[in-house]
Design a protein around this motif. Structure first.
Motif, short mmCIF file in Angstrom:
data_model
loop_
_atom_site.label_atom_id
_atom_site.label_comp_id
_atom_site.label_asym_id
_atom_site.label_seq_id
_atom_site.Cartn_x
_atom_site.Cartn_y
_atom_site.Cartn_z
N ARG A 145 35.74 39.33 36.69
CA ARG A 145 35.03 38.54 37.45
C ARG A 145 34.06 37.47 36.93
O ARG A 145 33.08 38.17 35.72
CB ARG A 145 34.06 39.49 38.40
N TYR A 146 33.98 36.11 37.00
CA TYR A 146 33.05 35.38 36.33
C TYR A 146 32.18 34.71 37.81
O TYR A 146 32.60 34.49 38.65
CB TYR A 146 33.91 34.22 35.69
N ARG A 147 30.85 34.73 37.51
CA ARG A 147 29.90 34.36 38.32
C ARG A 147 29.62 32.96 38.09
O ARG A 147 29.38 32.51 36.99
CB ARG A 147 28.68 35.16 38.33
N GLU A 148 29.28 32.23 39.31
CA GLU A 148 28.99 30.90 39.01
C GLU A 148 27.21 30.78 39.32
O GLU A 148 26.69 31.66 39.97
CB GLU A 148 29.06 29.89 40.41
N LYS A 149 26.63 30.03 38.50
CA LYS A 149 25.14 30.00 38.57
C LYS A 149 25.13 28.96 39.72
O LYS A 149 25.17 27.81 39.66
CB LYS A 149 24.68 29.43 37.28
N VAL A 167 39.26 32.47 43.74
CA VAL A 167 38.11 31.92 44.05
C VAL A 167 37.25 32.72 44.85
O VAL A 167 37.95 33.34 45.97
CB VAL A 167 38.24 30.50 44.26
N ILE A 168 36.21 33.27 44.70
CA ILE A 168 35.24 33.88 45.46
C ILE A 168 34.24 33.08 46.26
O ILE A 168 33.65 32.44 45.70
CB ILE A 168 34.70 34.81 44.83
N PHE A 169 34.55 33.14 47.49
CA PHE A 169 33.66 32.35 48.47
C PHE A 169 32.72 33.29 49.20
O PHE A 169 33.21 34.30 49.62
CB PHE A 169 34.70 31.67 49.60
#
Length: 173
Positions: free
Chosen positions: A71-75, A101-103
């Motif tokens: 899992r990679y998080r967006e800032k 993609v995580i919405f």
């Protein structure tokens, strides 16, 4: 994210921004340069007219990705402006990036939180792929534009009449 469907856009397929997924009668665009030089009261007026109602305001944005079971998080900086208390995630697979993609959707946020977030984007903060919406309007925000979409062309026409000469007409035809 079901509430987004009434606007006839597909937010999870971020190939095309919401503005280009609807006809000109259902959208209006403002360039963020319109709010330069202290014209933030105009921004607040437009947002008040569209979002500051007793209806629930929600926000949906890309919060991260899953690739190879990691899992990679967006800032996003969302938490600086919006109190995250009632949220859910929708995960969709995208062939073009070979990843999920995580919405994230946050429900029932306050108008003042929305205004503070959009104001910071207008002042130059990087924005994630995000929409803010209530019962009547969906608002897409980027570093360059603020787009308003509605399923009711009368609501959009009222905005165009009220802010004639201020909104972007480049894609009106």
């Amino acid at each position: 994210m079901d509430k987004i469907k009434k606007f006839h856009i597909n937010f999870t397929k971020n190939i095309e921004i919401p503005f280009f997924q609807v006809s000109p009668q259902l959208r209006v665009r403002f360039g963020v340069e319109l709010f330069d030089n202290g014209k933030l009261s105009l921004l607040k007026d437009i947002l008040s007219e569209t979002l500051d109602h007793p209806q629930e305001i929600n926000v949906t944005f890309i919060s991260g990705y899953i690739k190879n079971d990691r899992r990679y998080r967006e800032k996003t900086n969302i938490g600086k402006y919006i109190k995250i208390k009632n949220w859910s995630e929708t995960i969709t697979y995208h062939d073009e990036i070979d990843a999920n993609v995580i919405f994230t959707t946050i429900q029932n946020i306050r108008f003042e939180e929305v205004y503070q977030y959009i104001k910071s984007v207008v002042k130059g903060m990087r924005s994630s792929y995000i929409v803010i919406y209530n019962e009547n309007y969906l608002v897409y925000i980027s570093e360059d534009v603020i787009d308003f979409i509605s399923y009711d062309q009368n609501l959009i026409q009222n905005l165009k009449n009220h802010y004639q000469g201020l909104y972007d007409t480049y894609y009106e035809k």
